[in-house]
Design a protein around this motif. Sequence first.
Motif, PDB file in Angstrom:
ATOM      1  N   GLU A  24       0.861  -1.182   0.000  1.00 39.61           N
ATOM      2  CA  GLU A  24       0.000   0.000   0.000  1.00 39.61           C
ATOM      3  C   GLU A  24       0.900   1.236   0.000  1.00 39.61           C
ATOM      4  O   GLU A  24       1.771   1.380   0.861  1.00 39.61           O
ATOM      5  N   SER A  25       0.685   2.126  -0.967  1.00 38.51           N
ATOM      6  CA  SER A  25       1.620   3.251  -1.131  1.00 38.51           C
ATOM      7  C   SER A  25       0.970   4.570  -0.762  1.00 38.51           C
ATOM      8  O   SER A  25      -0.122   4.908  -1.216  1.00 38.51           O
ATOM      9  N   ILE A  26       1.678   5.305   0.089  1.00 41.02           N
ATOM     10  CA  ILE A  26       1.273   6.653   0.467  1.00 41.02           C
ATOM     11  C   ILE A  26       2.422   7.557   0.074  1.00 41.02           C
ATOM     12  O   ILE A  26       3.587   7.178   0.209  1.00 41.02           O
ATOM     13  N   LEU A  27       2.097   8.740  -0.451  1.00 44.42           N
ATOM     14  CA  LEU A  27       3.182   9.615  -0.890  1.00 44.42           C
ATOM     15  C   LEU A  27       2.925  11.034  -0.417  1.00 44.42           C
ATOM     16  O   LEU A  27       1.789  11.499  -0.446  1.00 44.42           O
ATOM     17  N   THR A  28       3.980  11.702   0.033  1.00 45.18           N
ATOM     18  CA  THR A  28       3.855  13.144   0.314  1.00 45.18           C
ATOM     19  C   THR A  28       4.672  13.909  -0.706  1.00 45.18           C
ATOM     20  O   THR A  28       5.712  13.449  -1.171  1.00 45.18           O
ATOM     21  N   GLU A  29       4.147  15.069  -1.048  1.00 42.63           N
ATOM     22  CA  GLU A  29       4.803  15.921  -2.042  1.00 42.63           C
ATOM     23  C   GLU A  29       4.453  17.356  -1.677  1.00 42.63           C
ATOM     24  O   GLU A  29       3.361  17.635  -1.192  1.00 42.63           O
ATOM     25  N   SER A  30       5.396  18.274  -1.910  1.00 43.08           N
ATOM     26  CA  SER A  30       5.112  19.667  -1.546  1.00 43.08           C
ATOM     27  C   SER A  30       4.576  20.473  -2.726  1.00 43.08           C
ATOM     28  O   SER A  30       4.004  21.535  -2.532  1.00 43.08           O
ATOM     29  N   ASP A  41      -1.360   4.986  -4.077  1.00 40.36           N
ATOM     30  CA  ASP A  41      -2.729   4.795  -3.600  1.00 40.36           C
ATOM     31  C   ASP A  41      -3.280   6.067  -2.967  1.00 40.36           C
ATOM     32  O   ASP A  41      -4.451   6.381  -3.101  1.00 40.36           O
ATOM     33  N   GLN A  42      -2.429   6.795  -2.256  1.00 33.33           N
ATOM     34  CA  GLN A  42      -2.878   8.010  -1.564  1.00 33.33           C
ATOM     35  C   GLN A  42      -1.777   9.058  -1.601  1.00 33.33           C
ATOM     36  O   GLN A  42      -0.604   8.721  -1.411  1.00 33.33           O
ATOM     37  N   VAL A  43      -2.166  10.319  -1.831  1.00 36.29           N
ATOM     38  CA  VAL A  43      -1.179  11.400  -1.884  1.00 36.29           C
ATOM     39  C   VAL A  43      -1.554  12.488  -0.880  1.00 36.29           C
ATOM     40  O   VAL A  43      -2.728  12.834  -0.757  1.00 36.29           O
ATOM     41  N   PHE A  44      -0.568  12.989  -0.149  1.00 36.66           N
ATOM     42  CA  PHE A  44      -0.776  14.140   0.737  1.00 36.66           C
ATOM     43  C   PHE A  44       0.124  15.275   0.276  1.00 36.66           C
ATOM     44  O   PHE A  44       1.336  15.086   0.157  1.00 36.66           O
ATOM     45  N   ILE A  45      -0.490  16.435  -0.003  1.00 35.13           N
ATOM     46  CA  ILE A  45       0.309  17.621  -0.307  1.00 35.13           C
ATOM     47  C   ILE A  45       0.646  18.287   1.023  1.00 35.13           C
ATOM     48  O   ILE A  45      -0.256  18.592   1.813  1.00 35.13           O
ATOM     49  N   VAL A  46       1.935  18.455   1.292  1.00 34.65           N
ATOM     50  CA  VAL A  46       2.391  18.982   2.582  1.00 34.65           C
ATOM     51  C   VAL A  46       3.334  20.161   2.330  1.00 34.65           C
ATOM     52  O   VAL A  46       3.888  20.284   1.239  1.00 34.65           O
TER      53      VAL A  46
END
Length: 364
Positions: A24-30, A41-46
């Motif tokens: 299960e893949s989660i990714l953060t990107e600015s 699977d899921q992306v969070f903009i941080v």
Amino acid sequence: MKLLFIGSRLYDDLDWYVKSKGIESILTESNEEAINLDLPDQVFIVPRGMDGPKQVALMQKVDAVVPLIGIDPPLIDVAHMKEELEAEYDIPVIAAGVRAVELTSDKIRTKGFYTEIGVETPNYQILNSSDELTLDFPVVLKQGQGQGGKDIKVARSIGDVEEYFKEFDQALCEEFIEGAEISIEVLGFNGEFVALPPIYKGETTLEGTHPLNKTKTGPCMVEGLDNNLVQHTAYKVAKNLDSDGIFEMDFMYSRKNNQLYAIEVNTRPNGTRYLTTATCGVNSLCELVNMAIGEFSLSNISDKLQYFYSTEIPIGNYHGPAPNEPVKSFEVNDFVVHGPEGYQRVTARANSKQELENLVEKLI
Ligand SMILES: Nc1ncnc2c1ncn2[C@@H]1O[C@H](COP(=O)(O)OP(=O)(O)O)[C@@H](O)[C@H]1O
Ligand SMILES: [Mg+2]
């Protein structure tokens, strides 16, 4: 298994592998405009920095964190986050720790480190003005920080040095090494290290042409230079850095002095990886995932090792035949196209030099 990846720019290189492992893949990107945000699977903009990723890692209860950061400046923040998440929350972060980043992110500190552990590096001086120079010309002037040839100048005369000091008030000044440029990736995890085959990146030039703009080949075949020596030296450097992840190292070999010189270490995903994978079948980004899921071991690496002739050619824009899906995988391709438009490169491999020539002719 649930992994947090930090940074989307390199994510398409390993998305196929993450999926094949059922992770299960989660990714953060600015940057919300960044590429590859459709893949995990899921992306969070941080916000920029490591606070956001740290919060996401805790909130999402991930099993491990895999930073995919291909540039130097954020590495020290990643290293601090690693120490905190590992010590306080028992979440492994597959990256270099604070000491390793401090020693390698500044070329001046790296020189001292090489000397301390008995690894040969070109003679050097730290200059505060052009009249302190005692090395013979040509010399190479650098700043402590920088990548991709930034702020590097080959000086052939005192005038060149004076020119450099118009822009900077200090310089790392190295003797110019005439010879072959070599890179090698070392993978390290939990005290185990493995040095992959070295790559040949062309000859040094008085213009200081960066290897990014040269044709490279694997495995390294330089007359007089034993690849075991390169691998052994790289292993020694990584072992002394004593940390996790990818260690990419630059060396130079002077045929005249029959001497291998260590130049720099990058503790992050790097441009050598395509050619390493083409040459030996081991993909350093996939190995970061393996470290995160407990599948990294020396015997697993040995089982994967293959032997190909390979080359990487800068082409600008690729117009050749389309690769198979997944396009960034050598498991289903004998070539991979990578890099941004206008700066694309093709990395190709074959069983013999002749077959490689034929393949390259077909591609470009
Ligand atoms: N001592 C040296 N002798 C000859 N060429 C050098 C030397 N140091 C650097 N160069 C040239 O400059 C390039 C970049 O230097 P490097 O120290 O690896 O910095 P960067 O982080 O920008 O890659 C090298 O790949 C090489 O082509
Ligand atoms: Mg370099």
